[in-house]
Design a protein around this motif. Sequence first.
Motif, PDB file in Angstrom:
ATOM      1  N   PRO A   1      49.520  25.364 -22.641  1.00  0.00           N
ATOM      2  CA  PRO A   1      48.125  24.890 -22.597  1.00  0.00           C
ATOM      3  C   PRO A   1      47.081  25.978 -22.796  1.00  0.00           C
ATOM      4  O   PRO A   1      45.970  25.692 -23.245  1.00  0.00           O
TER       5      PRO A   1
ATOM      6  N   HIS B   1      52.816  19.554 -24.379  1.00  0.00           N
ATOM      7  CA  HIS B   1      51.890  20.686 -24.491  1.00  0.00           C
ATOM      8  C   HIS B   1      52.490  21.846 -23.716  1.00  0.00           C
ATOM      9  O   HIS B   1      52.152  22.092 -22.552  1.00  0.00           O
TER      10      HIS B   1
ATOM     11  N   SER C   1      48.594  16.125 -23.295  1.00  0.00           N
ATOM     12  CA  SER C   1      49.366  16.799 -22.250  1.00  0.00           C
ATOM     13  C   SER C   1      50.863  16.670 -22.467  1.00  0.00           C
ATOM     14  O   SER C   1      51.647  17.483 -21.961  1.00  0.00           O
TER      15      SER C   1
ATOM     16  N   LEU D   1      51.170  23.533 -17.335  1.00  0.00           N
ATOM     17  CA  LEU D   1      50.098  24.495 -17.069  1.00  0.00           C
ATOM     18  C   LEU D   1      50.549  25.538 -16.072  1.00  0.00           C
ATOM     19  O   LEU D   1      50.319  26.738 -16.261  1.00  0.00           O
TER      20      LEU D   1
ATOM     21  N   VAL E   1      39.418  26.450 -20.274  1.00  0.00           N
ATOM     22  CA  VAL E   1      40.545  25.543 -20.495  1.00  0.00           C
ATOM     23  C   VAL E   1      40.469  24.409 -19.493  1.00  0.00           C
ATOM     24  O   VAL E   1      40.518  24.628 -18.276  1.00  0.00           O
TER      25      VAL E   1
ATOM     26  N   PRO F   1      42.470  21.161 -18.686  1.00  0.00           N
ATOM     27  CA  PRO F   1      43.669  20.345 -18.925  1.00  0.00           C
ATOM     28  C   PRO F   1      43.447  18.887 -18.563  1.00  0.00           C
ATOM     29  O   PRO F   1      42.403  18.513 -18.019  1.00  0.00           O
TER      30      PRO F   1
ATOM     31  N   VAL G   1      40.583  28.665 -16.163  1.00  0.00           N
ATOM     32  CA  VAL G   1      41.312  27.410 -16.167  1.00  0.00           C
ATOM     33  C   VAL G   1      40.878  26.587 -14.964  1.00  0.00           C
ATOM     34  O   VAL G   1      40.930  27.065 -13.826  1.00  0.00           O
TER      35      VAL G   1
ATOM     36  N   THR H   1      42.026  18.931 -23.036  1.00  0.00           N
ATOM     37  CA  THR H   1      43.158  18.046 -23.267  1.00  0.00           C
ATOM     38  C   THR H   1      43.006  16.804 -22.413  1.00  0.00           C
ATOM     39  O   THR H   1      42.601  16.886 -21.256  1.00  0.00           O
TER      40      THR H   1
ATOM     41  N   GLY I   1      42.164  23.580 -13.185  1.00  0.00           N
ATOM     42  CA  GLY I   1      43.293  22.661 -13.089  1.00  0.00           C
ATOM     43  C   GLY I   1      42.967  21.448 -12.241  1.00  0.00           C
ATOM     44  O   GLY I   1      41.934  21.398 -11.561  1.00  0.00           O
TER      45      GLY I   1
END
Length: 404
Positions: free
Chosen positions: A224, A221, A218, A277, A17, A19, A238, A53, A240
Motif C-alpha cells: 500500500p 494490494h 484493498s 498495510l 496514504v 488506506p 499513513v 484506496t 490507518g
Amino acid sequence: MTGLRASKVTESIVGLVLPGGGARAAYQVGVLKAIADMLPPRARNPFPVICGTSAGAINAVAVATHTPHFRAGIRGLEIIWRNFHANHIYETDFSRLSLSAVQWLIALFFAGIGARRPVSLLDNNPLRALLTRRVRFERIDQAIEGGDLRALAITTSSYNSGESVTFFQGVPELRGWRRARRVGKPARIRIDHLLASSAIPAIFPAVAINREYFGDGSVRHLAPISPALHLGANRILVIGVGEDILQPTKQKDVLMRPPSLAQIAGHLLDSAFLDTLEGDLERLQRINRTVSLIPEETRRRENVGLHPVEVLSISPSESLTTIAGRHVRELPLSMRFFMRGSGATKSSGSVVMSYLLFERGYCREVINLGYADALRQENRILRFLGHDPVALHGAAAQPQRDIW
C-alpha cells in the motif's frame, strides 16, 4: 516545468496514504481535521503526493481538490461525514434490497441469467450521485499546475488481470511502473476510479474502466505504501483504520459454536483492508534499518538506489469494531432485517458493521477518536510536516482544543 520540482532524495516530499476501510475511513477525517487545526489558518496542502484506496480514495480526492484551502476542504469533508446516512452510500429501502438479494442469488445459482450489470448485494448509485454533486475533478489539474500537488493516486484491483492497478494523475515527468502484481498507470481521475476503488467484492458492483472491470483496491494490494514512493514521496504519513497493532489483543472466551457468516466475512474484510498495510509498514522499517547500516557515501558510489523513508503512522487507539457495536441500531430497519441472519447485528458480527455503518452516530464518534488521537501526537506531526511547534504556538503549553 509545470508543478513541483522533480523529486530528489535531498528534497522533502511528504506523501499521504489513506488506506481503505468503508465507514472506518471516518477516522481519517478526524485526523486530517486535527492536522488542519494544527497548521496556520491559511496553510496550503501539506501533502504533495496523495494516495487513496477504497473509501480512503474518496477522502484523498477531497484533499487533492482543495489544496489551496486545506482547512476549508477538510471542514467540508467533515460536514459530509458527520451527517452521513447509509442511504447516501447505497440503496436501503426494502424493495431495492430485496431485488438485489434476488439478483445475487440468481447469479450465484444460475450463472447470472438476465444480469444487465455487475451483481452485488448493495446498489451504490446514491454514492455515484453524491460524488457527482460534490467533487470538482477539474481542480486536480489546477492543483498540479499551481504547484500544490505533485500527484494523486487511486488504487483499484483488476478482475481481469488479477493485478493491483494504481491510476495516478500528476506532474508530466511521472511515469508508470510495473512490479509483481502491481501496476501504475497515468490517468485523469474521475468518478469511475473512485467507485471502482471502493467496490468491496460482492457487496458493491465492479466498475468498467477502459474495457476492464475493477473492484476494491484493498484486495491484492500487497504494498500500500509503494505508490507514494513511485510518485516521488520520501516521507510518508499513513492514517490507518485498524487497531494499533502494538497494543495487546484482548483474549476472548473460547467459541463453543462455529463462527457465523458475519464473523467469517469480517475476518476476510480485515485480511483485505488491514493486514497488507501492517505487513508493508514492517517491511519498510526493515529496509530502513538495513539502509541505515550502509554509509551514504557508499550508497552514492555504488549507486544502490535506496534511501531511508521516514514514516509516521497514526491508527485508532480504540477498537472501531467495539464502537460499531454501540451503533448497530442506527442502521435502517431494512438493513438490519437482511443482515440479521448472518449474525452481523450481534456483537460477534460487529466487524462487518464497522465497514458498512455509514450512520452519523458511528461516524461522529470515529471522527472524534481520530481527532483526539492526532492531537496526542501534535508536536510529532508538526515536526514531521516540517514545522517548529514552538514557532507556531510559542514556548507556552500547547493550546487546548475542543474535542466533542
